[in-house]
Design an enzyme around this catalytic site. Sequence first.
Site, short mmCIF file in Angstrom:
data_model
loop_
_atom_site.label_atom_id
_atom_site.label_comp_id
_atom_site.label_asym_id
_atom_site.label_seq_id
_atom_site.Cartn_x
_atom_site.Cartn_y
_atom_site.Cartn_z
N LYS A 1 13.38 20.54 -6.86
CA LYS A 1 13.02 21.87 -6.53
C LYS A 1 12.93 22.49 -7.92
O LYS A 1 13.91 22.25 -8.92
CB LYS A 1 13.83 22.44 -5.49
CG LYS A 1 13.07 23.69 -4.83
CD LYS A 1 12.17 23.16 -3.79
CE LYS A 1 11.49 24.22 -3.04
NZ LYS A 1 10.67 23.78 -1.95
P1 NAD Z 1 3.96 32.04 0.15
O1 NAD Z 1 4.51 32.86 -1.27
O2 NAD Z 1 2.47 31.50 0.21
O3 NAD Z 1 4.28 33.15 1.34
C1 NAD Z 1 5.51 33.77 1.65
C2 NAD Z 1 5.29 34.46 2.78
O4 NAD Z 1 6.17 35.41 3.30
C3 NAD Z 1 4.29 35.89 2.26
O5 NAD Z 1 3.40 36.29 3.28
C4 NAD Z 1 5.48 36.95 2.27
O6 NAD Z 1 4.95 38.10 2.01
C5 NAD Z 1 6.31 36.67 3.19
N1 NAD Z 1 7.52 37.28 3.13
C6 NAD Z 1 8.40 37.24 2.27
N2 NAD Z 1 9.61 37.55 2.56
C7 NAD Z 1 9.59 38.22 4.02
C8 NAD Z 1 10.18 38.67 5.11
N3 NAD Z 1 11.58 38.83 4.74
N4 NAD Z 1 9.89 38.90 6.28
C9 NAD Z 1 8.57 38.61 6.42
N5 NAD Z 1 7.69 37.97 5.49
C10 NAD Z 1 8.23 37.79 4.26
O7 NAD Z 1 5.04 30.91 0.60
P2 NAD Z 1 4.87 29.55 1.30
O8 NAD Z 1 4.37 28.60 0.27
O9 NAD Z 1 4.09 29.95 2.66
O10 NAD Z 1 6.49 29.31 1.68
C11 NAD Z 1 7.11 29.94 2.66
C12 NAD Z 1 8.08 29.00 3.27
O11 NAD Z 1 7.77 27.84 3.45
C13 NAD Z 1 8.99 28.98 2.31
O12 NAD Z 1 10.41 28.69 2.91
C14 NAD Z 1 8.99 27.59 1.51
O13 NAD Z 1 9.89 26.89 0.83
C15 NAD Z 1 8.56 26.60 2.72
N6 NAD Z 1 7.73 25.66 2.62
C16 NAD Z 1 6.52 25.84 1.84
C17 NAD Z 1 5.58 24.76 1.88
C18 NAD Z 1 4.24 24.85 1.10
O14 NAD Z 1 3.37 23.53 1.25
N7 NAD Z 1 3.82 25.74 0.50
C19 NAD Z 1 5.92 23.23 2.30
C20 NAD Z 1 7.05 23.48 2.99
C21 NAD Z 1 7.99 24.54 3.22
#
Ligand code: NAD
Length: 428
Positions: free
Chosen positions: A118
Site C-alpha cells: 500500500k
Molecule cells: P474515494 O476517494 O473514491 O471515495 C471515498 C468516499 O468516502 C467519498 O465519497 C468521501 O466523501 C467518502 N467519505 C470519506 N469519509 C467519510 C465519512 N466519514 N463518512 C461518509 N463518507 C465518507 O475512495 P474509494 O476508492 O471509493 O475507497 C473507499 C474505501 O474502499 C477505502 O477504504 C478503500 O481503501 C476501499 N477500497 C477501495 C478499492 C478501490 O478499488 N478503489 C478497492 C478495495 C477497497
Amino acid sequence: MPEKSQKDAERSEALEMNPWHQAMEQLDRAGSKMNMEPFVLERLRHCKRILTVSVPVKMDDGSISVFEGYRIQHNLDRGPAKGGIRYHPQVSLDEVKALSFWMTMKCAVVNLPYGGAKGGVICDPKKMSIGEIERLTRRYTSEISILLGPDRDIPAPDVNTNEQIMAWIMDTYSMTVGYSCPGVVTGKPIEAGGSLGRKEATGRGVFYVTRELSNIRGFDLRKAPVAIQGFGNVGANAAKIFAEHGCKVVGISDVGGGLYDAKGLDIDDIMAYRQTHESIAKYPRAEHVPVEHFVEVPCEVLIPAAMENTITHENASKVKAKFVIEGANGPTTNRADRVLEERGVLVIPDILANAGGVTVSYFEWVQDIQAYFWSEKDINARLQDIIVRAFREVYEVAQRERVDMRLAAFMVGLNRLAKAVRIRGTFP
Ligand code: NAD
C-alpha cells in the site's frame, strides 16, 4: 472517573482506532485458532519493506511544499506486491502498514498470485489544483520507483486517487525506464492500457458477495433495503450496480452528509447532482442524515464504503442492519465486531467483500502483460467466478469451525499464505 481508569479508557480507545493494532489482533486471533507456527505469524507481524519519502512540489503560487509519502510492501511470498495509493490528510505509517497487511491477506483469500502493499501521501487533494496533484503524483512516483515494476510492485487507486492519477504514474515510470510500461500500475484509463470493468469492479464484487449471501441465507435481495456509506469509487459504483439489479438503495452518504428515503433513492439523479456539486449532502429530494449517524439508518444491508473505523463499539449497538458488507478497508473496529456479533449482525469482512477491485486489477495486469484485451462480459463473468468461489470457501469454513466470517476469511488466507512461507523457507 478515577485518573487511572480514565487513562486506561483513553488507551483502549486509541488502540481501537489504530488500524495496525486492529490488524495484528485479527492475525493473532486467526493464528491461535489455527495453531499456526509462531515463525509464520512473526513473519507477518513485520512489513518486508517500508519506504518513507519526502515529496517536494512546486505549488501554483511558486512556493515549494514538501509532503510525506510512504510505500510499504508487507509480504511477497505469494507474488509481486499489489496495493493502492491513498491521498488523504490522515494518512499515517500505521494506517499504510495495516492496509498493506490487509492486501496480503486479501490476495491470499481470493487466491491471486500477489503479495500485499500500500502507499499513501499525507496531503489534502481537495485543497490542491490539478497541476499540483499531477506534480505531487509524478514526484512521489519517482521517489518510490526504486520499488515499482510490473514484476515487482504494482500500485492501483484508493481513496482520493483515480484513473488520471494512475495514468500519470504509468507515464512517469515509463519515462524513467525509457519504454511504455502499462503493467506497472492498474486502474488506468482504457486509452493507457486499462481494463474494461475495473472502475466498477470493487462495487461489483460487493454486489456479487451480497447476492451470494442472499442465496445461501435465503432472503430476497430485491426486498432488502440497502444503505451505503461513501459515494466514491466503491460506494457510488455499488449503489449503481445494486440499483441496476432491482435493489432498493434507501441510504447513501459522503463525507459531507447522508441521504435517506425509505421508498428508495434515485441513484441516477444523485449521480447527476454529484456532477455539479462538491458533495451530495444538500441533494434536495431526500431526507438528510448527519454523517456521524449514517450507520444507524434503517436498512437490512449496510455497506460501509468510506474509511476505517466508521463502525465502533460506540455506534455498533445502534446499527439496524442484519448484514454489514465491508466495501471499505477496516471500517469495523474489533470491539465493534464483538458488539455486532452479540447482536446477531453478520459481517462480511473487507478482505473478502471488497476483493473485486484487486481481482480486476489482476485481470488488467494480465491483459497488459499479454497485450491482449478481453471483453467486459468475460471480465465480469471471471470476476463473479472468483468472488463467489472465495465467498463459498470462507462461508464453508465459518460453518464448519463455528466462527465468524472475518475469522474464517483470515483462516483461509493464512492457510494459503503459510504454505508459501513454509515451502519457500528462510533465506539464506
Ligand atoms: P474515494 O476517494 O473514491 O471515495 C471515498 C468516499 O468516502 C467519498 O465519497 C468521501 O466523501 C467518502 N467519505 C470519506 N469519509 C467519510 C465519512 N466519514 N463518512 C461518509 N463518507 C465518507 O475512495 P474509494 O476508492 O471509493 O475507497 C473507499 C474505501 O474502499 C477505502 O477504504 C478503500 O481503501 C476501499 N477500497 C477501495 C478499492 C478501490 O478499488 N478503489 C478497492 C478495495 C477497497
